[in-house]
Design a protein around this motif. Structure first.
Motif, mmCIF file in Angstrom:
data_model
loop_
_atom_site.group_PDB
_atom_site.id
_atom_site.type_symbol
_atom_site.label_atom_id
_atom_site.label_comp_id
_atom_site.label_asym_id
_atom_site.label_seq_id
_atom_site.Cartn_x
_atom_site.Cartn_y
_atom_site.Cartn_z
ATOM 1 N N VAL A 49 0.833 -1.203 0.000
ATOM 2 C CA VAL A 49 0.000 0.000 0.000
ATOM 3 C C VAL A 49 0.872 1.258 0.000
ATOM 4 C CG1 VAL A 49 -1.666 1.337 1.353
ATOM 5 C CG2 VAL A 49 -1.943 -1.127 1.098
ATOM 6 N N GLY A 50 0.452 2.250 -0.820
ATOM 7 C CA GLY A 50 1.143 3.523 -0.853
ATOM 8 C C GLY A 50 0.280 4.707 -0.473
ATOM 9 N N THR A 51 -1.064 4.555 -0.594
ATOM 10 C CA THR A 51 -1.982 5.665 -0.365
ATOM 11 C C THR A 51 -3.240 5.144 0.324
ATOM 12 O OG1 THR A 51 -1.208 6.776 -2.387
ATOM 13 C CG2 THR A 51 -3.318 7.514 -1.489
ATOM 14 N N VAL A 52 -3.842 5.963 1.180
ATOM 15 C CA VAL A 52 -5.129 5.631 1.779
ATOM 16 C C VAL A 52 -6.049 6.835 1.651
ATOM 17 C CG1 VAL A 52 -4.313 6.281 4.098
ATOM 18 C CG2 VAL A 52 -6.330 4.825 3.858
ATOM 19 N N ILE A 53 -7.314 6.575 1.296
ATOM 20 C CA ILE A 53 -8.361 7.593 1.316
ATOM 21 C C ILE A 53 -9.260 7.301 2.510
ATOM 22 C CG2 ILE A 53 -10.320 8.632 0.120
ATOM 23 C CD1 ILE A 53 -9.087 7.733 -2.512
ATOM 24 N N ILE A 54 -9.408 8.253 3.414
ATOM 25 C CA ILE A 54 -10.236 8.076 4.607
ATOM 26 C C ILE A 54 -11.567 8.782 4.382
ATOM 27 C CG2 ILE A 54 -10.463 8.546 7.071
ATOM 28 C CD1 ILE A 54 -7.395 8.383 7.257
ATOM 29 N N LEU A 55 -12.644 8.008 4.378
ATOM 30 C CA LEU A 55 -14.006 8.534 4.234
ATOM 31 C C LEU A 55 -14.869 7.869 5.297
ATOM 32 C CD1 LEU A 55 -16.419 9.965 2.934
ATOM 33 C CD2 LEU A 55 -16.488 8.146 1.208
ATOM 34 N N GLU A 56 -14.920 8.478 6.463
ATOM 35 C CA GLU A 56 -15.694 7.871 7.541
ATOM 36 C C GLU A 56 -16.031 8.935 8.578
ATOM 37 O OE1 GLU A 56 -16.099 3.685 9.886
ATOM 38 O OE2 GLU A 56 -14.306 4.061 8.696
ATOM 39 N N GLY A 57 -17.171 8.776 9.228
ATOM 40 C CA GLY A 57 -17.643 9.717 10.228
ATOM 41 C C GLY A 57 -19.134 9.952 10.146
ATOM 42 N N THR A 58 -19.730 9.619 9.004
ATOM 43 C CA THR A 58 -21.168 9.820 8.838
ATOM 44 C C THR A 58 -21.967 9.047 9.879
ATOM 45 O OG1 THR A 58 -20.973 10.280 6.473
ATOM 46 C CG2 THR A 58 -23.102 9.475 7.255
ATOM 47 N N ASN A 59 -21.572 7.800 10.169
ATOM 48 C CA ASN A 59 -22.331 7.006 11.146
ATOM 49 C C ASN A 59 -22.126 7.504 12.567
ATOM 50 O OD1 ASN A 59 -23.575 5.010 9.375
ATOM 51 N ND2 ASN A 59 -21.498 4.309 9.000
ATOM 52 N N ASP A 60 -20.934 7.982 12.897
ATOM 53 C CA ASP A 60 -20.730 8.576 14.227
ATOM 54 C C ASP A 60 -21.701 9.723 14.427
ATOM 55 O OD1 ASP A 60 -17.691 7.615 15.275
ATOM 56 O OD2 ASP A 60 -18.029 7.508 13.127
ATOM 57 N N ILE A 61 -21.860 10.546 13.379
ATOM 58 C CA ILE A 61 -22.759 11.699 13.473
ATOM 59 C C ILE A 61 -24.217 11.251 13.490
ATOM 60 C CG2 ILE A 61 -23.563 13.735 12.226
ATOM 61 C CD1 ILE A 61 -20.624 14.062 11.248
ATOM 62 N N GLY A 62 -24.593 10.395 12.543
ATOM 63 C CA GLY A 62 -25.992 9.991 12.430
ATOM 64 C C GLY A 62 -26.485 9.176 13.595
ATOM 65 N N LEU A 63 -25.615 8.324 14.139
ATOM 66 C CA LEU A 63 -26.027 7.482 15.258
ATOM 67 C C LEU A 63 -25.898 8.189 16.601
ATOM 68 C CD1 LEU A 63 -24.556 4.026 14.122
ATOM 69 C CD2 LEU A 63 -26.893 4.878 13.887
ATOM 70 N N SER A 64 -25.341 9.394 16.601
ATOM 71 C CA SER A 64 -25.305 10.173 17.843
ATOM 72 C C SER A 64 -26.700 10.574 18.297
ATOM 73 C CB SER A 64 -24.465 11.438 17.647
ATOM 74 O OG SER A 64 -23.093 11.141 17.548
ATOM 75 N N SER A 65 -27.616 10.678 17.330
ATOM 76 C CA SER A 65 -28.956 11.163 17.671
ATOM 77 C C SER A 65 -29.944 10.047 17.961
ATOM 78 C CB SER A 65 -29.497 12.021 16.517
ATOM 79 O OG SER A 65 -29.572 11.259 15.323
ATOM 80 N N GLY A 66 -29.478 8.804 18.005
ATOM 81 C CA GLY A 66 -30.343 7.699 18.392
ATOM 82 C C GLY A 66 -31.099 7.048 17.265
ATOM 83 N N VAL A 67 -30.749 7.350 16.004
ATOM 84 C CA VAL A 67 -31.437 6.744 14.864
ATOM 85 C C VAL A 67 -30.765 5.414 14.556
ATOM 86 C CG1 VAL A 67 -32.144 7.063 12.468
ATOM 87 C CG2 VAL A 67 -31.959 9.026 13.976
ATOM 88 N N THR A 68 -31.175 4.360 15.243
ATOM 89 C CA THR A 68 -30.585 3.044 15.010
ATOM 90 C C THR A 68 -31.512 1.969 15.553
ATOM 91 O OG1 THR A 68 -28.741 1.560 15.509
ATOM 92 C CG2 THR A 68 -29.224 3.266 17.144
#
Length: 413
Positions: A279-298
């Protein structure tokens, strides 16, 4: 003959880098690169009904994957990471894929470990098979078939594959047709990687690391239209093919480990990114679930309120780990999710704060602005209708193509 080929392949790739003859052009060593990968997680009922919780007994499991780059010889990475008992693999094969679960019979190779055709994987462990004399081209499909004679118990899995896996009763590991494979699911089991060897220096791989948007929710099944697939196709079309590895897990969070939705990004980053060969490169795309599940929608998991500052702290830790390993780190902004169950004013304010930091802090090597690329021009809190799969959270095939097109190819190491 196949045993002889396997021995030759094993000797070739195990030759030390210093081996050679005197002269100006000594032989170059072989180097391994992962060309297909998925993130393993616990057996659970999250999202899809499958065979993970019941496991397998006297079953043959056939799994089809498309590699993103090619190589001269091939080996497979298997895992029993979330198993509680040893996993007995009575036999396994690899072959070029044909249609609908069939394989090319002339390409079938046994997968061995220490040249043994059957082997065990300890609870919590991974292993890599011996090299098989099967060369692969970029974007070629390959089929891995496991015969599991003994009861496995609950199976380490990747629940949402968006690709068909086939199951048969009894031993059908070398069957050319899929006639015996009368059951199907849309998950992968025990399989986490396909690696190839090439003469050094090989092309470096890119890891797409994230949640269900990286995983491909909303894409067409059995079509390889996830955004990492589209990015691999774009690189190949540009004449610079390289491995693009999909390490996304649906529902995954940056900061919260889950028995339903996989280890957090913080927990799994080393295994899913840093430990991948080549591996030489990583794209990080994460955080939507931390935000969305903070409000109890699960309906399936624990609610934990997560602030932008907590996300940013973890992003910084992941960036530091990647840089220490010599990787280039690209940060992707979080796409809009207006009108989805995740959306409310508090969640939107968190998303905007995180994206502002990603764009302006200067801590990533470069930015992939997916928020700007996917947003509705008339309402930037929502996905553009042309890119919306229908749930207002996940892109469709066109959206995933746009995501891949947003990556600046010169940013990839």
């Amino acid at each position: 003959m196949r045993t002889v080929r396997a021995v030759v392949a094993l000797l070739l790739v195990l030759l030390p880098a210093t081996i050679g003859t005197a002269g100006a052009n000594p032989p170059k060593p072989f180097v391994w690169t992962t060309v297909w990968a998925t993130s393993a997680h616990q057996p659970s009922k999250a999202f899809v009904a499958n065979w993970a919780e019941s496991g397998f007994t006297n079953h043959t499991v056939r799994q089809v994957v498309r590699v993103s780059d090619g190589g001269l010889t091939t080996r497979v990475r298997l895992t029993n990471r979330y198993g509680t008992t040893p996993l007995a693999v009575a036999g396994a094969t690899i072959a070029r894929s044909a249609a609908d679960g069939a394989i090319d019979p002339d390409s079938v190779q046994n997968l061995t470990v220490g040249l043994a055709p059957s082997f065990r994987i300890a609870p919590g462990a991974d292993l890599v098979t011996d090299p098989a004399m099967l060369s692969l081209a970029p974007l070629e499909s390959v089929t891995i078939t496991l015969y599991l004679a003994e009861p496995t118990g609950p199976a380490t899995q990747h629940a949402q594959s968006f690709a068909t896996t086939y199951r048969a009763n009894g031993d059908h590991r070398a069957d050319a047709t899929a006639a015996a494979f009368t059951e199907t699911s849309q998950s992968w089991y025990y399989l986490t990687g396909v690696e190839v060897a090439n003469v050094a220096p090989p092309r470096s791989a890119l890891v797409a690391f994230g949640d269900s948007i990286t995983e491909g929710v909303g894409s067409t099944r059995n079509s390889d239209n996830r955004y990492p697939d589209e990015l691999a196709e774009r690189l190949a079309a540009a004449g610079i093919p390289r491995a693009v590895l999909n390490e996304g897990i649906g529902g995954n969070r940056v900061t919260v480990d889950s028995s339903w939705l996989g280890d957090s990004a913080r927990t799994r980053f080393r295994h899913d990114v840093l430990d991948q060969p080549g591996v030489g490169t990583v794209i990080i795309l994460e955080g939507t679930n931390d935000i969305g599940l903070s409000s109890g929608v699960t309906a399936v998991d624990t609610v934990v309120d997560v602030s932008p500052e907590q996300l940013i702290t973890t992003y910084r830790d992941l960036i530091a780990q990647a840089r220490a390993a010599g990787l280039r780190v690209l940060g992707a902004t979080l796409p809009p999710f207006g009108d989805s169950p995740y959306f409310n004013d508090a969640a939107e304010n968190k998303r905007l704060a995180v994206n502002e930091w990603i764009r302006t802090a200067g801590e990533y090597d470069s930015i992939v602005d997916l928020d700007a690329a996917l947003a509705d021009p008339t309402d930037p809190h929502r996905l553009a209708p042309a890119y919306d799969s229908g749930d207002h959270l996940h892109p469709n095939d066109a959206g995933y193509r746009t995501m891949a097109a947003t990556v600046d190819l010169t940013d990839i190491r």
